[in-house]
Design a protein around this motif. Structure first.
Motif, mmCIF file in Angstrom:
data_model
loop_
_atom_site.group_PDB
_atom_site.id
_atom_site.type_symbol
_atom_site.label_atom_id
_atom_site.label_comp_id
_atom_site.label_asym_id
_atom_site.label_seq_id
_atom_site.Cartn_x
_atom_site.Cartn_y
_atom_site.Cartn_z
ATOM 1 N N GLU B 88 0.830 -1.204 0.000
ATOM 2 C CA GLU B 88 0.000 0.000 0.000
ATOM 3 C C GLU B 88 0.871 1.264 0.000
ATOM 4 O OE1 GLU B 88 -1.611 0.930 3.750
ATOM 5 O OE2 GLU B 88 -3.234 2.166 2.967
ATOM 6 N N LEU B 89 1.931 1.201 0.798
ATOM 7 C CA LEU B 89 2.760 2.402 0.958
ATOM 8 C C LEU B 89 3.771 2.561 -0.170
ATOM 9 C CD1 LEU B 89 3.152 2.353 4.809
ATOM 10 C CD2 LEU B 89 1.559 3.659 3.419
ATOM 11 N N LEU B 90 4.022 1.492 -0.917
ATOM 12 C CA LEU B 90 4.851 1.651 -2.119
ATOM 13 C C LEU B 90 4.133 2.624 -3.054
ATOM 14 C CD1 LEU B 90 5.940 -2.041 -2.854
ATOM 15 C CD2 LEU B 90 7.341 -0.252 -1.839
ATOM 16 N N HIS B 91 2.829 2.407 -3.236
ATOM 17 C CA HIS B 91 2.038 3.342 -4.043
ATOM 18 C C HIS B 91 2.073 4.747 -3.433
ATOM 19 C CE1 HIS B 91 0.095 0.833 -7.091
ATOM 20 N NE2 HIS B 91 -0.010 -0.114 -6.190
ATOM 21 N N TRP B 92 1.990 4.792 -2.097
ATOM 22 C CA TRP B 92 1.931 6.094 -1.432
ATOM 23 C C TRP B 92 3.229 6.872 -1.674
ATOM 24 C CZ3 TRP B 92 -2.493 7.665 1.304
ATOM 25 C CH2 TRP B 92 -2.396 8.964 1.819
ATOM 26 N N ALA B 93 4.355 6.185 -1.546
ATOM 27 C CA ALA B 93 5.656 6.857 -1.675
ATOM 28 C C ALA B 93 5.830 7.456 -3.071
ATOM 29 C CB ALA B 93 6.783 5.880 -1.360
ATOM 30 N N SER B 94 5.420 6.727 -4.097
ATOM 31 C CA SER B 94 5.578 7.270 -5.456
ATOM 32 C C SER B 94 4.545 8.363 -5.705
ATOM 33 C CB SER B 94 5.467 6.163 -6.500
ATOM 34 O OG SER B 94 4.201 5.534 -6.420
ATOM 35 N N GLY B 95 3.318 8.159 -5.220
ATOM 36 C CA GLY B 95 2.280 9.173 -5.391
ATOM 37 C C GLY B 95 2.663 10.475 -4.708
ATOM 38 N N ARG B 126 5.574 -4.171 -9.715
ATOM 39 C CA ARG B 126 6.037 -3.385 -10.865
ATOM 40 C C ARG B 126 5.162 -2.166 -11.154
ATOM 41 N NH1 ARG B 126 4.539 -7.330 -16.020
ATOM 42 N NH2 ARG B 126 2.468 -7.882 -15.282
ATOM 43 N N ASP B 127 3.903 -2.187 -10.739
ATOM 44 C CA ASP B 127 2.996 -1.084 -11.067
ATOM 45 C C ASP B 127 2.867 -0.056 -9.949
ATOM 46 O OD1 ASP B 127 2.583 -2.484 -13.418
ATOM 47 O OD2 ASP B 127 0.832 -3.547 -12.633
ATOM 48 N N THR B 128 3.791 -0.076 -9.001
ATOM 49 C CA THR B 128 3.668 0.827 -7.846
ATOM 50 C C THR B 128 4.361 2.170 -8.064
ATOM 51 O OG1 THR B 128 5.611 -0.186 -6.840
ATOM 52 C CG2 THR B 128 3.464 -1.026 -6.135
ATOM 53 N N GLY B 129 4.994 2.361 -9.216
ATOM 54 C CA GLY B 129 5.626 3.664 -9.469
ATOM 55 C C GLY B 129 7.032 3.798 -8.903
ATOM 56 N N TRP B 130 7.678 2.664 -8.601
ATOM 57 C CA TRP B 130 9.063 2.690 -8.123
ATOM 58 C C TRP B 130 10.020 2.377 -9.273
ATOM 59 C CZ3 TRP B 130 11.230 2.330 -2.814
ATOM 60 C CH2 TRP B 130 10.306 2.753 -1.851
ATOM 61 N N ILE B 131 11.117 3.079 -9.306
ATOM 62 C CA ILE B 131 12.226 2.708 -10.187
ATOM 63 C C ILE B 131 12.753 1.373 -9.662
ATOM 64 C CG2 ILE B 131 14.590 3.324 -10.836
ATOM 65 C CD1 ILE B 131 13.692 6.317 -10.370
ATOM 66 N N GLN B 132 13.012 0.419 -10.576
ATOM 67 C CA GLN B 132 13.559 -0.881 -10.137
ATOM 68 C C GLN B 132 14.854 -1.170 -10.881
ATOM 69 O OE1 GLN B 132 11.104 -4.357 -10.103
ATOM 70 N NE2 GLN B 132 9.568 -3.485 -8.728
ATOM 71 N N LEU B 133 15.912 -1.435 -10.097
ATOM 72 C CA LEU B 133 17.237 -1.701 -10.666
ATOM 73 C C LEU B 133 17.728 -3.060 -10.172
ATOM 74 C CD1 LEU B 133 18.386 1.860 -9.697
ATOM 75 C CD2 LEU B 133 18.429 1.082 -12.070
ATOM 76 N N TYR B 134 17.950 -4.001 -11.088
ATOM 77 C CA TYR B 134 18.380 -5.355 -10.720
ATOM 78 C C TYR B 134 19.895 -5.478 -10.833
ATOM 79 C CZ TYR B 134 13.523 -6.665 -10.417
ATOM 80 O OH TYR B 134 12.215 -6.725 -10.012
ATOM 81 N N CYS B 135 20.504 -6.129 -9.839
ATOM 82 C CA CYS B 135 21.967 -6.188 -9.757
ATOM 83 C C CYS B 135 22.491 -7.609 -9.947
ATOM 84 C CB CYS B 135 22.437 -5.668 -8.406
ATOM 85 S SG CYS B 135 21.967 -3.964 -8.124
ATOM 86 N N GLU B 136 23.746 -7.664 -10.413
ATOM 87 C CA GLU B 136 24.368 -8.963 -10.686
ATOM 88 C C GLU B 136 25.542 -9.273 -9.766
ATOM 89 O OE1 GLU B 136 26.009 -9.142 -14.622
ATOM 90 O OE2 GLU B 136 26.821 -11.156 -14.330
#
Lengths: 292, 392
Positions: B88-95, B126-136
Motif C-alpha cells: 500500500e505504501l509503495l504506491h503512497w511513496a511514489s504518489g 512493478r505497477d507501484t511507481g518505483w524505479i527498479q534496478l536489478y543487480c548482478e
C-alpha cells in the motif's frame, strides 16, 4: 460565559465538516494551545475531508495526509527528519479518528509509544467509522446502533479502553479531554506540549450525523458523557500517577442515551445493565487514582 | 579501496557513503545483514543518521514517508513478505513523489516458507511507481545504491535496488569502495523543492478529486520517462568519477548472435560462463542483461534483440496465469517490430533452486533445436512428479 482561551485561531472558516461536528471544535481548541510551530500528520479519517481538497487547506499549519494505519509511524519519521535538521522546537502531532487509533492504526501507535517517540498523538473519538458512513469500530460503545450493527445486532461488546492500553506502555503522558470542557482540553494540550517523549490525548468528539442527534446538542451530549461518567476526564503521568479532573454529580446514563437515535432500541433492562457497567468502570478508575 | 565484502554489506557501505539521514527497518531474512551493518555504523558514529527500529515493514516505509516529506534522505531494506506488506505504501511513496531508496533482497513468497532467491516479490510490485534496478555483482550493488539515490532525487520518485537472496546478498566478493569525496561529488545533499516546514505551511497528499487526480498521475508517468532518459546521463557522470558503468541493459556478444538469452540478476553471471563456452565451440549466442526494469527500456531492448533469430527469456519469477514477467515485458516491447525473433519463455530457479551452467545449456539446446516454443512458458529443471500425485 467567557472562555479563558487565546483569540488566535489556526483554522480558516469554511471547512467542510458537518454542522455540529465535535472533531472540528476539537481541532480548533487543540491548535489554539499548540500554535503555529506545529506539523500535523493526518491519517485517513473525517479530517482527511474536513481539511479541504487540493489546492485548498483549512489549516494554517503544515499538514501531511497519510494512509489509515500509519499515524504513529509517519509522525515518528517526521520527528526524526526534523531532529536531523536540528529543529527540536516544532511540535509533531498525529491527529487520527478512533478507527485509525483503536483499530487499524493501533500497531503503529503501540510501536511508536514503546519507542517513546517525541510527538503528541491525538485521537478525536466519534465512536465509529463516521467518514465511511457510521460503521462500528472497537471504540463504538456497548449498545450502539451503527450501519454494520443494525437492528437486533446492535453492538454487544464494550468500548476498548484506549487510554489504559497506552498507560500499560508506561507512556509519559496520557489524558482524556472533551470538546465540552475547552479550558481543561487547552490545559492538557499545553501540558502535553511541554513534555518530551510520547504523549496521547483522547478527545471525545460528538458526531450529530452518526449519533442521530440534532447538531445543536452536540456539545451538550459531550458534556453529558462526562457528567454521567461515561467519559471521565482524567490524566495519567508516566503510566503511574492518575489524576481525575472532574467529579460529576452523577447523572444517570439513560438521560444521555435517550437523546441519541443510535441507542433508541435499548430496553430499560439494557440501560440498567449499562449503568452498572459505567459504575464499575468509574470505581476502577477511582481505585487507580488512589481514591478507594 | 578494494575490500572483500558481502553483498548485503555493499548496500550498507553505499548507504553510509550516501550520508542517509533517516533509516527505518524491520528484520526479515535475507535482508537482515544490511540493517545490522547499518546499526553498527550508527552505533560507532561512522554514519550520523536517525535509525527507527519499527514494529513492521509497513511502519518502516510509513516512517520514511514522514521523514522524506520533511526533507531527509531516507533508506530501508526488505524482502518478500516484508515488501508485500509494504505494498500500500509503495504506491503512497511514489504518489507523494518521495525519493526513498529501498534495498530489496529477492526472496520467494510463502507458502511454503522459503527464504531463497525468487523475483516474484519485487516484480509483483512493478505497477507501484518505483524505479527498479536489478543487480548482478557486489560491486554493482554498491554502485547501484549510490545511483539509485541520484536518480530518485533527480526525478522525485522512489527507487528499489534489487539483489538475489544469498547468491548475491550473502556472497563475498572484492568490491571497490569509493572515497567520501568522490561520492559527495556524485551525490550532493538532498535538497527537495518541497518539504514540511512551519515557515511555509503547505498541505501534502490531500484529497484529489477527478479534476486534478489524473494530472497528478500523468506527472508520475512523465517522471518515469525522465528517469529513463536521465539514466545514461547519470551513468555518464558516475563513470566519469568512478570509472564504471552498467547500462540500463547490457548486451553481451549480441552483435552477431542468432540466439540471445535475456537474463537479470545473478543468472546473468552463470549465463556469461555458458556463452563463453558455447562461443568457443562456434555457437552464435549472446546475452541481454536487463538491469533497469522500471522505467522499462523498451526501445534499447528492441534494438538489441531485433537481429536475433530466437530469444530465450529466463524468468526467476512467475505471474500465475500469464507466465514469466520479464518475458511479458520483452514480448510487448518486440511486438512493434515488423520482423521479430521467435521468443521462448523459461521459468527457472524459483524458490532458490540452483540454475547451473548445465541447466542453461539445456535451455539453449531446446531453443536451438526447436523452430517455435512448444508451450507459452517452459518450466526448466522441474522434478518429475508422478502422474497420480498430480491427479489426486
Amino acid at each position: 460565559m467567557q472562555l479563558e482561551l487565546p483569540d488566535r485561531d489556526y483554522m480558516f472558516p469554511g471547512h467542510v465538516a458537518c454542522p455540529g461536528c465535535g472533531a472540528a471544535v476539537a481541532m480548533r481548541f487543540l491548535l489554539k494551545a499548540l500554535g503555529e510551530k506545529t506539523v500535523m500528520v493526518i491519517p485517513a479519517c473525517c479530517w482527511s475531508i474536513i481539511a479541504g481538497a487540493y489546492p485548498q487547506s483549512t489549516l494554517k499549519i503544515p499538514v501531511l495526509h497519510t494512509a489509515f494505519e500509519t499515524g504513529g509511524a509517519v509522525a515518528s519519521g517526521v520527528r526524526a527528519a526534523l531532529d536531523m535538521r536540528g529543529d527540536t522546537q516544532t511540535t509533531v502531532v498525529a491527529w487520527a479518528g478512533d478507527g485509525g487509533t483503536f483499530d487499524i492504526g493501533f500497531q503503529a501507535l503501540s510501536g511508536a509509544v514503546e519507542r517513546n517517540e517525541d510527538f503528541i498523538y491525538v485521537c478525536y473519538d466519534n465512536e465509529a467509522y463516521m467518514n465511511t458512513g457510521i460503521q462500528r469500530s472497537s471504540s463504538t460503545p456497548y449498545g450502539a446502533w451503527t450501519t454494520t450493527t443494525p437492528g437486533r445486532d446492535w453492538k454487544k461488546m464494550r468500548k476498548k479502553n484506549i487510554v489504559e492500553a497506552l498507560v500499560a506502555h508506561r507512556i509519559p503522558y496520557a489524558a482524556t479531554a472533551s470538546i465540552a470542557y475547552p479550558e481543561d482540553l487547552f490545559r492538557k494540550v499545553a501540558k502535553a506540549k511541554a513534555i518530551k517523549g510520547a504523549r496521547f490525548l483522547h478527545i471525545f468528539a460528538s458526531c450529530p450525523t452518526g449519533w442521530r442527534i440534532p447538531s445543536e446538542i452536540s456539545v451538550k451530549i459531550a458534556r453529558m458523557a462526562v457528567q454521567t461518567n461515561i467519559f471521565p476526564l482524567y490524566e495519567v503521568e508516566d503510566g503511574l500517577r492518575y489524576t481525575i479532573n472532574f467529579f460529576p454529580k452523577g447523572y444517570l446514563v439513560k438521560e444521555y442515551f435517550r437523546l441519541q437515535g443510535r441507542f433508541k432500541h435499548l430496553s430499560e433492562q439494557d440501560l440498567d445493565q449499562i449503568q452498572t457497567m459505567v459504575e464499575e468502570d468509574w470505581k476502577l478508575l477511582r481505585h487507580k487514582a488512589g481514591m478507594s | 579501496m578494494k575490500r572483500v565484502l558481502e553483498g548485503s554489506h555493499s548496500v550498507a557501505e553505499a548507504v553510509r557513503l550516501a550520508k542517509v539521514e533517516v533509516i527505518s527497518a524491520y528484520p526479515i531474512t535475507p535482508q537482515t545483514h544490511i540493517v545490522e551493518r547499518l546499526s553498527d555504523f550508527c552505533a560507532d558514529g561512522s554514519l550520523s543518521a536517525r535509525y527507527l527500529r519499527v514494529e513492521s515493514e509497513h511502519s518502516a516505509l510509513a516512517a520514511l514517508i514522514g521523514a522524506s516529506s520533511a526533507g531527509a534522505r531516507s533508506f530501508t531494506a526488505t524482502s518478500s513478505q516484508g515488501l508485500a506488506l509494504m505494498h500500500e505504501l509503495l504506491h503512497w511513496a511514489s504518489g507523494a513523489r518521495l525519493p526513498i531508496v529501498l534495498a530489496e533482497v529477492n526472496r520467494a513468497l510463502a507458502p511454503g516458507w522459503n527464504i531463497w532467491a525468487d523475483q516474484t516479490d519485487s516484480l509483483s510490485q512493478r505497477d507501484t511507481g518505483w524505479i527498479q534496478l536489478y543487480c548482478e555483482t557486489g560491486q554493482e550493488v554498491l554502485d547501484t545504491t549510490l545511483q539509485a539515490f541520484r536518480l530518485a532525487e533527480h526525478v522525485s520518485l522512489p527507487a528499489m535496488v534489487v539483489l538475489d537472496a544469498f547468491f548475491l546478498s550473502h556472497t563475498y566478493e572484492p568490491v571497490d569502495v569509493p572515497g567520501q569525496r568522490e561520492v559527495d561529488r556524485f551525490l550532493p545533499a538532498f535538497n527537495p523543492r518541497f518539504r514540511l516546514n512551519t515557515e511555509t505551511p503547505c498541505a501534502f497528499n490531500q484529497l484529489a478529486p477527478p479534476d486534478v487526480y489524473m494530472e497528478m498521475r500523468r506527472s508520475i508517468q512523465d517522471a518515469m520517462e525522465e528517469a529513463l532518459a536521465g539514466f545514461s546521463q547519470m551513468e555518464e557522470e558516475f563513470s566519469g568519477i568512478f570509472g564504471r558503468r552498467y547500462g540500463a541493459v547490457e548486451p553481451v556478444e549480441c552483435e552477431d548472435a542468432e540466439i540471445i538469452l535475456v537474463t537479470s540478476g545473478t543468472i546473468t553471471s552463470t549465463s556469461r560462463q555458458l556463452v563463453k563456452e558455447l562461443r568457443s565451440r562456434g555457437e552464435r549466442v549472446g546475452i541481454l542483461k536487463i538491469k533497469l526494469f522500471r522505467p522499462f527500456p523498451a526501445e534499447i531492448i528492441r534494438q538489441c534483440l531485433k537481429k536475433a533469430r530466437k530469444v530465450a527469456i529466463i524468468d526467476r519469477n512467475c505471474s500465475f496465469g500469464a507466465g514469466g514477467i520479464f518475458a511479458q515485458e520483452v514480448k510487448a516491447a518486440l511486438c512493434d517490430l515488423a520482423e521479430r525473433p521467435v521468443v521462448f519463455s523459461f521459468i527457472a530457479g524459483l524458490g532458490g533452486r540452483d540454475v547451473t551452467v548445465a541447466d542453461l545449456e539445456n535451455i539453449y539446446t531446446q531453443v536451438r533445436n526447436q523452430e517455435v516454443p512448444q508451450r507459452e512458458s517452459i518450466w526448466a529443471g522441474l522434478h518429475p512428479v508422478p502422474a497420480p500425485e498430480l491427479n489426486r
